[in-house]
Scaffold this active site. Structure first.
Site, short mmCIF file in Angstrom:
data_model
loop_
_atom_site.label_atom_id
_atom_site.label_comp_id
_atom_site.label_asym_id
_atom_site.label_seq_id
_atom_site.Cartn_x
_atom_site.Cartn_y
_atom_site.Cartn_z
N LYS A 402 0.84 -1.22 0.00
CA LYS A 402 0.00 0.00 0.00
C LYS A 402 0.86 1.26 0.00
O LYS A 402 0.56 2.23 -0.69
CB LYS A 402 -0.94 0.00 1.22
CG LYS A 402 -2.04 -1.03 1.17
CD LYS A 402 -3.07 -0.82 2.25
CE LYS A 402 -2.46 -0.76 3.64
NZ LYS A 402 -1.71 -1.97 4.01
N THR A 404 3.85 1.55 -1.17
CA THR A 404 4.47 1.64 -2.50
C THR A 404 3.49 2.20 -3.52
O THR A 404 3.85 3.05 -4.35
CB THR A 404 4.97 0.25 -2.94
OG1 THR A 404 5.75 -0.32 -1.91
CG2 THR A 404 5.79 0.33 -4.20
N ARG A 426 2.26 7.36 7.42
CA ARG A 426 2.55 7.21 8.85
C ARG A 426 4.06 7.04 9.06
O ARG A 426 4.76 6.53 8.19
CB ARG A 426 1.84 5.98 9.41
CG ARG A 426 0.34 6.12 9.49
CD ARG A 426 -0.31 4.81 9.92
NE ARG A 426 -0.19 3.79 8.90
CZ ARG A 426 -0.37 2.49 9.10
NH1 ARG A 426 -0.65 2.04 10.31
NH2 ARG A 426 -0.25 1.64 8.11
N LYS A 437 8.75 -7.06 9.80
CA LYS A 437 8.11 -6.47 8.63
C LYS A 437 9.06 -5.58 7.83
O LYS A 437 8.96 -5.46 6.62
CB LYS A 437 6.89 -5.67 9.06
CG LYS A 437 6.08 -5.09 7.90
CD LYS A 437 4.82 -4.41 8.43
CE LYS A 437 4.00 -3.82 7.30
NZ LYS A 437 4.61 -2.67 6.67
N ALA A 656 -2.84 -0.27 12.78
CA ALA A 656 -4.25 -0.39 12.41
C ALA A 656 -4.94 -1.55 13.12
O ALA A 656 -6.16 -1.56 13.24
CB ALA A 656 -4.37 -0.57 10.91
N PHE A 687 -3.22 -2.00 6.86
CA PHE A 687 -3.76 -3.35 6.65
C PHE A 687 -4.94 -3.34 5.68
O PHE A 687 -5.00 -2.52 4.78
CB PHE A 687 -4.10 -4.01 7.99
CG PHE A 687 -2.91 -4.17 8.88
CD1 PHE A 687 -1.75 -4.80 8.44
CD2 PHE A 687 -2.92 -3.67 10.17
CE1 PHE A 687 -0.64 -4.95 9.25
CE2 PHE A 687 -1.82 -3.81 11.00
CZ PHE A 687 -0.68 -4.45 10.54
N PHE A 775 3.81 -8.23 -9.65
CA PHE A 775 5.12 -8.83 -9.39
C PHE A 775 5.60 -9.53 -10.65
O PHE A 775 4.81 -9.91 -11.52
CB PHE A 775 5.03 -9.83 -8.23
CG PHE A 775 4.82 -9.19 -6.88
CD1 PHE A 775 5.84 -9.19 -5.93
CD2 PHE A 775 3.61 -8.58 -6.56
CE1 PHE A 775 5.65 -8.59 -4.69
CE2 PHE A 775 3.42 -7.99 -5.33
CZ PHE A 775 4.45 -8.00 -4.39
N TRP A 804 6.83 -0.17 -8.82
CA TRP A 804 7.98 -0.71 -8.08
C TRP A 804 9.20 -0.79 -8.99
O TRP A 804 10.32 -0.47 -8.58
CB TRP A 804 7.64 -2.09 -7.51
CG TRP A 804 8.75 -2.69 -6.70
CD1 TRP A 804 9.06 -2.43 -5.40
CD2 TRP A 804 9.70 -3.67 -7.15
NE1 TRP A 804 10.15 -3.17 -5.00
CE2 TRP A 804 10.56 -3.95 -6.06
CE3 TRP A 804 9.91 -4.34 -8.35
CZ2 TRP A 804 11.61 -4.86 -6.14
CZ3 TRP A 804 10.95 -5.24 -8.44
CH2 TRP A 804 11.80 -5.49 -7.34
#
Length: 951
Positions: A402, A404, A426, A437, A656, A687, A775, A804
């Site tokens: 998200k 990205t 954030r 993560k 979240a 999330f 991807f 990306w």
């Protein structure tokens, strides 16, 4: 002639500007004073000075008609005893409508003391002009150039002189004395074109200004001192003589050619001691007296000009953004390599490009700056831009990108479609950064830079939250200890001590007395019962909900015992640590709308109940002001940039799953003003849409009053395969072949989760655009299938994204879809009415969002709901603390679980933040470290000081 000398003076005028040179006239003889009073009373309006005053008055009145609250203020810094000039300044300013403040520094003030006062006035937003009245020996280049050019109403700074030399009269402020001289010469000699003008002891900025103005009018200028050897010859050749000091007696008047025009720029004109005979053209006494008041009138004219400029500077500014070019590589390097390969713009340059004023930013290093909230007042009439939320489907433990997508979208909008846009993200917690993560700066060619600064410390906001949170925790336990070991009298004497023979309540204590219904202000008048009520909070330790926090994943702090030292006199209890971003103070930071609102919210935080079941707040503990002090800088959003040089706000970082999971209201509000009516602000919710998006709408939008334009729902083929029945995805472990090979059936089966999340967004009436984060292992058929199903399920559009690997260019199609969706009719609505009972609001979320059959409350949860309802907190929104790995409370249940009962194990209240948060199942508020945390790969090159292995 003399142009090189002029340039030298304008660059670094080492020559002092004397206080006597037409800027600061002194009170003279009685006859001179009488002439001045007569001039003021009778002839001012008809004089050149009077005309300038009246013209300036009209201009200012016109300005204030459009800005009725604007009060232009001139600050005069004085280190001298010249009272006449101050009175003239005050009188002229009053007639125009200007406000004057007079700062009188002690005689003998040092250069640094004078500069310090000037710098203070430079930063004072209520001061619009600064003038200097100093003794002759007090002037220096350092002092003159300390005044901000835009506030330099006397035109003495090198910047203003340089602009004058370049002919930039629109942006420069010209010396009032020089302007006065030019005005007088225009009346006395009509034109100076071809005339020889001698400047005698004018010096410094005045000389530089006069030379420039005279030469521009065609005059030939010469400069000298009274002691110059060839003075007689120069005086005899001159058509006009401008003098900056009293003529020495040994210089005979006969040296001056009859008919020569003389302009006196020194203040002794009031005493009549100008030293010239009656055969010079400038012998008329009223003309001699005119230079001083004309100078001050010109100063006031400059002040009005600065007022005009100030008002113009406060208006919305069109962006002049210069985007950065990407050097795309294949294969795509690591995030930190990409970040290091780009040279970010200096943050002050970025700030200027997007219309921020210099005094609206506080710079931290080269690439970060805090933005002051005063901007909201400046741009209060500016129409907001479009408001876009990026949410996602239920993610894998790896995350679906998200952040990205958020960065890729704004890079596409601004760098490729030339649309103003802002990303609001954030601040990442260091728990996940060093845990499992990783960071949250985006990734690949769509990230915030420098990414190591983004992920590590930033500007210290989380540290400020940790300090404030733990100060309050310490205050709770200390108060219980002191109340349990002291009498009422001893407590009262310590809480309200005698200081220097005086005993008085602090302001926060007076507020507590008022809440208790004790309307007394004298500590000596309280009765014994009133003292008991005042000093005893009677906190019930079993009801304490306020925990200490730490920004580190540490599972062994989930349950601890505190107070085991002998010094705590046997007072010990079980407690716990939470992760810092789970602190209510973090939620308050994210939801507050102003400094005053934040302080009020901090005071409202309920930390426990007393033994009568009544809430005990931070305000009761007397700590509100201290918390606000610790948070006063954290409330300002941090400005950074993307890889393509577009602006980003990083502010607040609530999780979240255990909080509301959104960046700050303030960052969004400021960004919406800066982008302009046609611009876009893109913010991200943590999330899946069932968690972060639901809280964004029901909690954040209620706090901000903002209405979103579009929801961008992020999905990946990988996550959809997991929801379709694929094997477990584990962080740090290689993906199974189901995820790296084409499998259309798994994708189709998993799209049920995507469909459900689209339906959740539609509950709020906002159009949805699906962004499929592509991807390299995704096949074209899989990508096409997802987009087709998304559109059939009600999405406005569904777009594959390659940001990306390609940066903003890879998200152009997404940006175009978002722009189209934002033009659609918006039927935004909240999911539930706040007046509904707490239980009913929980049930609505469980059934309509999660798909639960019903809810089940534990006895503890039921008890808490009853208590909060009785205490008057029943009308707050709900913030569910639930696993992010499933729509249900069971992380292993993927896809769209049905037929489950949602268990509510406990219910807590964040009264300051403004929500009730039920705990679903066994939710931990302190994460733990995995077997192989990210910190194994993180290192520091001690030679270059570069961070290595950060992702």
């Amino acid at each position: 002639m003399r142009f090189s000398a002029l340039c030298r003076l304008s660059r670094g005028a080492a020559a002092p500007l004397a206080g006597r040179r037409g800027i600061a006239p002194r009170r003279g003889t009685a006859s001179a004073w009488g002439r001045w009073e007569k001039h003021q009373a009778g002839g001012a309006r008809g004089s050149a000075a009077g005309k300038i005053i009246q013209s300036s008055k009209k201009v200012l009145a016109s300005l204030q008609k459009g800005h009725p609250t604007f009060k232009p203020t001139l600050a005069i810094v004085q280190v001298s005893d010249e009272d006449l000039v101050q009175e003239i300044n005050q009188n002229f300013a009053k007639e125009i409508g200007l406000h004057v403040i007079h700062i009188c520094l002690p005689q003998g003030s040092s250069e640094d003391e004078i500069v310090g006062e000037i710098l203070r006035l430079n930063e004072d937003p209520t001061v619009h002009g600064v003038a200097l009245h100093l003794s002759e020996n007090a002037f220096s280049s350092k002092i003159l150039n300390a005044v901000k050019p835009e506030k330099d109403v006397d035109g003495v700074s090198d910047v203003n002189l340089g602009r004058l030399v370049r002919g930039d009269t629109y942006n420069c402020l010209v010396s009032p004395t020089a302007s006065a001289v030019m005005e007088l010469l225009e009346k006395l000699v009509k034109t100076v074109d071809g005339k020889k003008v001698l400047l005698v002891e004018t010096c410094g900025p005045l000389e530089a200004s006069l030379q420039c103005l005279l030469q521009r009018k065609g005059a030939m200028t010469m400069s000298c001192q009274w002691k110059t050897q060839q003075l007689q010859s120069k005086l005899h050749q001159a058509d006009v003589v401008v003098v900056g000091s009293t003529k020495p007696k040994e210089i005979p008047v006969s040296w001056i050619r009859p008919g020569t025009t003389i302009v006196n720029c020194y203040p002794d004109f009031l005493s009549g001691e100008h030293g010239y005979g009656q055969d010079v053209k400038y012998s008329n006494q009223s003309a001699i007296d005119a230079v001083g008041p004309l100078t001050i009138a010109m100063r006031m004219q400059n002040m009005v000009k600065t007022s005009e400029k100030w008002i113009q500077s406060q208006q919305y500014r069109e962006w002049n953004l210069h985007c950065l070019k990407l050097q795309l590589l294949s294969p795509v390097p690591s995030d930190i390599e990409i970040s290091r390969g780009q040279s970010p713009k200096a943050v002050d340059v970025l700030a200027k490009e997007i219309g921020l004023l210099a005094d609206e930013i506080e710079i931290y290093g080269q690439t970060k700056a805090k933005v002051r909230l005063s901007l909201l007042e400046r741009l209060k009439d500016q129409t907001n831009g479009k408001y876009v939320l990026v949410a996602g489907i239920t993610p894998t433990p790896l995350g679906e990108g998200k952040s990205t997508v958020t960065i890729g979208l704004v890079q596409a909008l601004t760098a490729h479609l030339n649309v103003n846009s802002f990303a609001c993200l954030r601040q990442p917690s260091q728990g996940p950064t060093f845990g499992v993560k990783g960071g949250a700066a985006g990734g690949g060619y769509a990230q915030v830079i420098p990414m190591e600064e983004f992920n590590l410390h930033l500007t210290g906001d989380i540290h400020a939250i940790t300090a404030a949170n733990n100060l309050l925790a310490a205050a709770i336990d200390a108060r219980i200890l002191h109340e349990s070991t002291q009498s009422d009298k001893a407590l009262y004497n310590r809480l309200v001590p005698v200081v220097n023979g005086v005993r008085e309540f602090s302001s926060i204590q007076l507020a507590r007395l008022k809440r208790l219904g004790i309307n007394k202000t004298d500590p000596g008048t309280l009765t014994a019962d009133e003292i008991n009520t005042f000093v005893r909070l009677d906190i019930d330790p079993s009801t304490i909900t306020w925990q200490r926090v730490l920004d580190t994943n540490d599972r062994f702090l989930r349950k601890i015992t505190i107070g085991q030292a002998n010094t705590e006199k046997g007072f010990f209890r079980q407690a716990q640590f939470d992760i810092a971003v789970a602190s209510e103070i973090m939620a308050i930071l994210a939801l507050t709308t102003s400094l005053a609102d934040m302080k009020e919210r901090l005071g409202k935080m309920v930390v426990a109940n007393d033994k009568n079941g009544q809430p005990v707040t931070a305000e009761d503990l007397g700590v509100t002001g201290a918390l606000a002090v610790l948070m006063k800088d954290a409330i300002k959003p941090t400005l950074m940039q993307t890889l393509e040089g577009t602006p980003v706000f990083v502010h607040a970082g609530p999780f979240a799953n255990i909080a509301h999971g959104n960046s700050s209201v303030l960052a969004d509000k400021i960004a919406l003003k800066l982008v302009g009516e046609e611009g876009f602000v893109v913010t991200e919710a943590g999330f899946g849409a069932d968690i972060g998006m639901e809280k964004f709408f029901n909690i954040k939008c209620r706090a901000s009053g903002l209405v979103p334009s579009v929801v961008v729902l992020v999905a990946t083929v990988r996550a959809l395969k997991m929801h379709g029945g694929g094997p477990n995805v584990t962080a740090g472990a290689p993906l199974k072949k189901e995820y790296t090979e084409e499998n259309l059936q798994l994708v189709a089966d998993g799209c049920c989760n995507l469909q459900k999340q689209i339906q959740i967004a539609q509950l709020f009436g906002v159009p949805v655009v699906v962004a499929l984060n592509v991807f390299k292992t995704d096949s074209h058929a899989e990508v096409d299938l997802v987009c087709e199903i998304a559109k059939r399920s009600g999405a406005f559009d569904a777009v594959p994204c390659n940001h990306w690997s390609a940066g903003g260019r890879g998200a152009v199609e997404l940006a175009q879809a978002v722009r189209k969706a934002a033009s659609q009719e918006n039927r935004f609505k909240y999911l539930y009415n706040l007046e509904l009972p707490i239980i009913e609001k929980i049930r609505i979320i469980a059934q309509k969002v999660y798909g639960a059959e019903d809810i089940e409350l534990s006895p503890a949860a039921q008890s808490q709901i009853s208590r909060y309802s009785q205490q008057g907190f029943g009308n707050l929104p709900i913030c569910m603390a639930k696993t992010h790995l499933s729509l249900s409370h069971q992380p292993e249940r993927k896809g769209v679980p049905i037929g489950f009962i949602l268990p509510i194990s406990d219910v807590r209240a964040s009264i300051g933040a403004g929500f009730i948060y039920p705990l679903v199942g066994t939710m931990s508020t302190m994460p733990g470290l995995p077997t192989r945390p990210c910190f194994y790969d993180i290192d520091l090159d001690t030679d270059t000081e570069q961070v290595k292995g950060l992702f």
